[in-house]
Write an enzyme that holds these catalytic residues in place. Structure first.
Site, mmCIF file in Angstrom:
data_model
loop_
_atom_site.group_PDB
_atom_site.id
_atom_site.type_symbol
_atom_site.label_atom_id
_atom_site.label_comp_id
_atom_site.label_asym_id
_atom_site.label_seq_id
_atom_site.Cartn_x
_atom_site.Cartn_y
_atom_site.Cartn_z
ATOM 1 N N CYS A 14 0.818 -1.211 0.000
ATOM 2 C CA CYS A 14 0.000 0.000 0.000
ATOM 3 C C CYS A 14 0.854 1.264 0.000
ATOM 4 O O CYS A 14 2.041 1.240 0.347
ATOM 5 C CB CYS A 14 -0.934 -0.007 1.212
ATOM 6 S SG CYS A 14 -2.297 1.189 1.074
ATOM 7 N N ASP A 142 -6.035 -2.473 11.536
ATOM 8 C CA ASP A 142 -4.944 -1.515 11.642
ATOM 9 C C ASP A 142 -4.925 -0.964 13.063
ATOM 10 O O ASP A 142 -5.913 -1.058 13.798
ATOM 11 C CB ASP A 142 -5.141 -0.386 10.626
ATOM 12 C CG ASP A 142 -3.836 0.305 10.260
ATOM 13 O OD1 ASP A 142 -2.792 -0.044 10.840
ATOM 14 O OD2 ASP A 142 -3.859 1.184 9.378
#
Length: 228
Positions: A14, A142
């Protein structure tokens, strides 16, 4: 009896901002690449830049567009411009807002769950969260830090529930050194497990290191072969 087939963890790299980094992720074997369409991020790109970067992807590598509290029309416009793209909602979006912004089934999406650091992680009800966002393709895990994004921090994986009826994507503070432990701990707890890395394979914010990407993917593949 033959040995069971090894699990294959899907891998997303990412926060890509450069052509060279897209190529490095693809060459190393990434299954997906992420582009951050959140202007406050140091890894942000415009929708037009995401289109250009994603055009380099070969078949079967998925582009993922990350949004934070973006207007539905902007989300759908960006998704429509990147063939095969899916969304990643990383802000305060409710289940219905995610459904609306993804065209109520037109586009696939992931929903980020922001897990508190330390012992407070035990209080996050991931089972309920996954149920609330049952239309999501996956729940991305996350760390909850100031702002949006994990800031390269890892939460305490051991505090997560032992059974979650969802596809999970482990993110937050992953590196080539610790990703195998994350896979070992979480793979038995969900339908399937993928991993997502950004800062752990960077030379600096928004600039990836091709060697670190290769090392990360090699560590994941080795973990897939290891018994639980």
């Amino acid at each position: 009896m033959s040995a069971p087939a090894p699990h294959r963890s899907r891998i997303k790299i990412c926060g890509l901002t450069r052509e060279a980094d897209v190529d490095a992720a693809v060459d190393a074997g990434a299954d997906a690449v992420g582009f951050v369409l959140y202007p406050a991020s140091p890894r942000a790109v415009t929708a037009q830049r995401a289109v250009a970067l994603a055009s380099r992807l070969p078949p079967f590598v998925t582009p993922v567009l990350l949004f934070v509290n973006e207007a539905p029309a902007q989300v759908m416009g960006a998704l429509a411009a990147v063939p095969g793209a899916m969304a990643q909602f990383h802000g305060d979006e409710t289940p219905d807002q995610c459904r609306e912004a993804s065209g109520r089934g037109t586009y696939r999406y992931m929903r980020a769950a922001r897990i508190p650091l330390g012992a407070a992680g035990a209080d996050f009800d991931l089972v309920k969260y996954a149920s609330d966002f049952s239309h999501a393709q996956a729940i991305l895990l996350d760390a909850h830090v100031d702002g949006f994004g994990g800031g390269g921090k890892a939460f305490d994986w051991s505090l997560l529930p032992t059974a979650v009826d969802a596809h999970l994507v482990l993110s937050g503070g992953l590196t080539p050194a610790n990703v195998a432990d994350g896979i070992r701990q979480l793979r038995p707890r969900c339908r399937s497990l993928a991993v997502d890395v950004s800062s752990g394979v960077e030379a600096s914010k928004g600039i990836k290191d091709a060697g670190k990407i290769r090392d990360f993917i090699a560590a994941v593949r080795a973990a897939d072969l290891a018994p639980l």
